[in-house]
Structure formats: structure tokens, C-alpha cells
Design a protein around this motif. Structure first.
Motif, PDB file in Angstrom:
ATOM      1  N   SER A   1       0.819  -1.221   0.000  1.00 33.65           N
ATOM      2  CA  SER A   1       0.000   0.000   0.000  1.00 33.65           C
ATOM      3  C   SER A   1       0.853   1.272   0.000  1.00 33.65           C
ATOM      4  CB  SER A   1      -0.934  -0.001   1.201  1.00 33.65           C
ATOM      5  OG  SER A   1      -0.204   0.057   2.405  1.00 33.65           O
ATOM      6  N   LEU A   2       2.072   1.223   0.531  1.00 30.95           N
ATOM      7  CA  LEU A   2       2.907   2.416   0.603  1.00 30.95           C
ATOM      8  C   LEU A   2       3.776   2.651  -0.633  1.00 30.95           C
ATOM      9  CD1 LEU A   2       4.142   2.248   4.302  1.00 30.95           C
ATOM     10  CD2 LEU A   2       2.377   3.726   3.347  1.00 30.95           C
ATOM     11  N   SER A   3       4.065   1.596  -1.365  1.00 30.44           N
ATOM     12  CA  SER A   3       4.985   1.742  -2.498  1.00 30.44           C
ATOM     13  C   SER A   3       4.244   2.207  -3.752  1.00 30.44           C
ATOM     14  CB  SER A   3       5.706   0.432  -2.762  1.00 30.44           C
ATOM     15  OG  SER A   3       4.774  -0.567  -3.091  1.00 30.44           O
ATOM     16  N   PRO A   4       4.932   2.959  -4.612  1.00 28.92           N
ATOM     17  CA  PRO A   4       4.335   3.373  -5.882  1.00 28.92           C
ATOM     18  C   PRO A   4       4.069   2.158  -6.778  1.00 28.92           C
ATOM     19  CG  PRO A   4       6.332   4.617  -5.425  1.00 28.92           C
ATOM     20  CD  PRO A   4       6.240   3.549  -4.394  1.00 28.92           C
ATOM     21  N   GLU A   5       3.168   2.308  -7.696  1.00 30.57           N
ATOM     22  CA  GLU A   5       2.741   1.197  -8.561  1.00 30.57           C
ATOM     23  C   GLU A   5       3.906   0.558  -9.318  1.00 30.57           C
ATOM     24  OE1 GLU A   5       0.238  -1.555  -9.816  1.00 30.57           O
ATOM     25  OE2 GLU A   5      -0.406   0.105  -8.520  1.00 30.57           O
ATOM     26  N   GLU A   6       4.825   1.374  -9.814  1.00 33.69           N
ATOM     27  CA  GLU A   6       5.911   0.833 -10.634  1.00 33.69           C
ATOM     28  C   GLU A   6       7.011   0.155  -9.812  1.00 33.69           C
ATOM     29  OE1 GLU A   6       6.229   5.159  -9.856  1.00 33.69           O
ATOM     30  OE2 GLU A   6       4.804   4.037 -11.058  1.00 33.69           O
ATOM     31  N   THR A   7       6.992   0.278  -8.486  1.00 34.53           N
ATOM     32  CA  THR A   7       8.042  -0.332  -7.665  1.00 34.53           C
ATOM     33  C   THR A   7       7.504  -1.331  -6.637  1.00 34.53           C
ATOM     34  OG1 THR A   7       7.948   1.460  -6.057  1.00 34.53           O
ATOM     35  CG2 THR A   7       9.513   1.704  -7.864  1.00 34.53           C
ATOM     36  N   LYS A   8       6.282  -1.775  -6.795  1.00 35.75           N
ATOM     37  CA  LYS A   8       5.679  -2.682  -5.797  1.00 35.75           C
ATOM     38  C   LYS A   8       6.434  -4.003  -5.686  1.00 35.75           C
ATOM     39  CE  LYS A   8       0.985  -0.900  -5.800  1.00 35.75           C
ATOM     40  NZ  LYS A   8       1.060  -0.269  -4.517  1.00 35.75           N
ATOM     41  N   SER A   9       6.772  -4.632  -6.797  1.00 33.79           N
ATOM     42  CA  SER A   9       7.453  -5.927  -6.732  1.00 33.79           C
ATOM     43  C   SER A   9       8.871  -5.777  -6.183  1.00 33.79           C
ATOM     44  CB  SER A   9       7.480  -6.609  -8.099  1.00 33.79           C
ATOM     45  OG  SER A   9       8.199  -5.828  -9.013  1.00 33.79           O
ATOM     46  N   THR A  10       9.547  -4.696  -6.544  1.00 36.52           N
ATOM     47  CA  THR A  10      10.890  -4.455  -6.014  1.00 36.52           C
ATOM     48  C   THR A  10      10.842  -4.212  -4.511  1.00 36.52           C
ATOM     49  OG1 THR A  10      11.549  -3.496  -8.115  1.00 36.52           O
ATOM     50  CG2 THR A  10      12.945  -3.005  -6.230  1.00 36.52           C
ATOM     51  N   ALA A  11       9.873  -3.444  -4.065  1.00 39.00           N
ATOM     52  CA  ALA A  11       9.747  -3.160  -2.629  1.00 39.00           C
ATOM     53  C   ALA A  11       9.470  -4.436  -1.841  1.00 39.00           C
ATOM     54  CB  ALA A  11       8.631  -2.140  -2.395  1.00 39.00           C
ATOM     55  N   GLN A  12       8.614  -5.295  -2.368  1.00 39.07           N
ATOM     56  CA  GLN A  12       8.323  -6.548  -1.676  1.00 39.07           C
ATOM     57  C   GLN A  12       9.535  -7.478  -1.663  1.00 39.07           C
ATOM     58  OE1 GLN A  12       4.804  -8.077  -3.529  1.00 39.07           O
ATOM     59  NE2 GLN A  12       3.462  -6.813  -2.270  1.00 39.07           N
ATOM     60  N   THR A  13      10.292  -7.507  -2.748  1.00 40.75           N
ATOM     61  CA  THR A  13      11.502  -8.332  -2.795  1.00 40.75           C
ATOM     62  C   THR A  13      12.536  -7.845  -1.794  1.00 40.75           C
ATOM     63  OG1 THR A  13      11.110  -8.791  -5.127  1.00 40.75           O
ATOM     64  CG2 THR A  13      13.330  -9.178  -4.301  1.00 40.75           C
ATOM     65  N   LEU A  14      12.745  -6.542  -1.729  1.00 41.14           N
ATOM     66  CA  LEU A  14      13.704  -5.989  -0.771  1.00 41.14           C
ATOM     67  C   LEU A  14      13.254  -6.221   0.670  1.00 41.14           C
ATOM     68  CD1 LEU A  14      14.672  -2.643  -2.513  1.00 41.14           C
ATOM     69  CD2 LEU A  14      16.067  -4.696  -2.257  1.00 41.14           C
ATOM     70  N   ALA A  15      11.963  -6.096   0.928  1.00 44.46           N
ATOM     71  CA  ALA A  15      11.449  -6.342   2.280  1.00 44.46           C
ATOM     72  C   ALA A  15      11.669  -7.799   2.683  1.00 44.46           C
ATOM     73  CB  ALA A  15       9.973  -5.983   2.353  1.00 44.46           C
ATOM     74  N   THR A  16      11.435  -8.712   1.759  1.00 40.59           N
ATOM     75  CA  THR A  16      11.658 -10.131   2.056  1.00 40.59           C
ATOM     76  C   THR A  16      13.130 -10.406   2.319  1.00 40.59           C
ATOM     77  OG1 THR A  16       9.767 -10.738   0.695  1.00 40.59           O
ATOM     78  CG2 THR A  16      11.356 -12.465   1.178  1.00 40.59           C
ATOM     79  N   ALA A  17      14.006  -9.852   1.506  1.00 40.71           N
ATOM     80  CA  ALA A  17      15.445 -10.050   1.700  1.00 40.71           C
ATOM     81  C   ALA A  17      15.893  -9.489   3.039  1.00 40.71           C
ATOM     82  CB  ALA A  17      16.217  -9.391   0.570  1.00 40.71           C
ATOM     83  N   PHE A  18      15.389  -8.328   3.402  1.00 41.21           N
ATOM     84  CA  PHE A  18      15.737  -7.718   4.680  1.00 41.21           C
ATOM     85  C   PHE A  18      15.231  -8.576   5.831  1.00 41.21           C
ATOM     86  CE2 PHE A  18      14.735  -4.823   8.208  1.00 41.21           C
ATOM     87  CZ  PHE A  18      15.987  -4.285   8.417  1.00 41.21           C
ATOM     88  N   TYR A  19      14.000  -9.055   5.734  1.00 44.66           N
ATOM     89  CA  TYR A  19      13.404  -9.875   6.789  1.00 44.66           C
ATOM     90  C   TYR A  19      14.184 -11.172   6.981  1.00 44.66           C
ATOM     91  CZ  TYR A  19      10.005 -12.739   9.255  1.00 44.66           C
ATOM     92  OH  TYR A  19       9.394 -13.564  10.158  1.00 44.66           O
ATOM     93  N   VAL A  20      14.534 -11.835   5.895  1.00 44.28           N
ATOM     94  CA  VAL A  20      15.284 -13.083   5.980  1.00 44.28           C
ATOM     95  C   VAL A  20      16.676 -12.843   6.555  1.00 44.28           C
ATOM     96  CG1 VAL A  20      16.344 -14.918   4.597  1.00 44.28           C
ATOM     97  CG2 VAL A  20      13.991 -14.230   4.167  1.00 44.28           C
TER      98      VAL A  20
END
Length: 51
Positions: free
Chosen positions: A7-26
Motif C-alpha cells: 500500500s505504501l509503495s508506488p505502482e511501478e516499484t511494488k514488486s521491487t519493494a516486496q523483494t527488498l522487504a523479504t530479503a531484509f526480513y530473511v
């Protein structure tokens, strides 16, 4: 977590934001897990050298 990032990320960067969040979490969970494992080993008196 993913709903907030989506919900916070812009439309064109949603998949990148989710990938970075997953990498950070792991990455963070691995570091915290290793630290907790070492604390448990110290508390139990297990002096195993893992270096």
C-alpha cells in the motif's frame, strides 16, 4: 507486512519493494536467530567452538 509495503509503495516499484522487504526480513531473522542460539548455548554451558 506485505500489505503495508504494497500500500505504501508506488505502482511501478511494488514488486521491487516486496523483494527488498523479504530479503531484509530473511537477513535480519538469520542474524537474530544466530544470536539467540549463542545465548542459549552460553546459558546451558555448551562450550562448542563453531569457528
Amino acid at each position: 507486512m506485505y500489505i503495508i509495503i504494497y500500500s505504501l509503495s508506488p505502482e511501478e516499484t511494488k514488486s521491487t519493494a516486496q523483494t527488498l522487504a523479504t530479503a531484509f526480513y530473511v537477513g535480519i531473522s538469520g542474524i537474530v536467530g544466530s544470536y539467540i542460539r549463542r545465548l542459549i548455548m552460553i546459558i546451558l554451558g555448551l562450550n562448542i567452538c563453531l569457528d
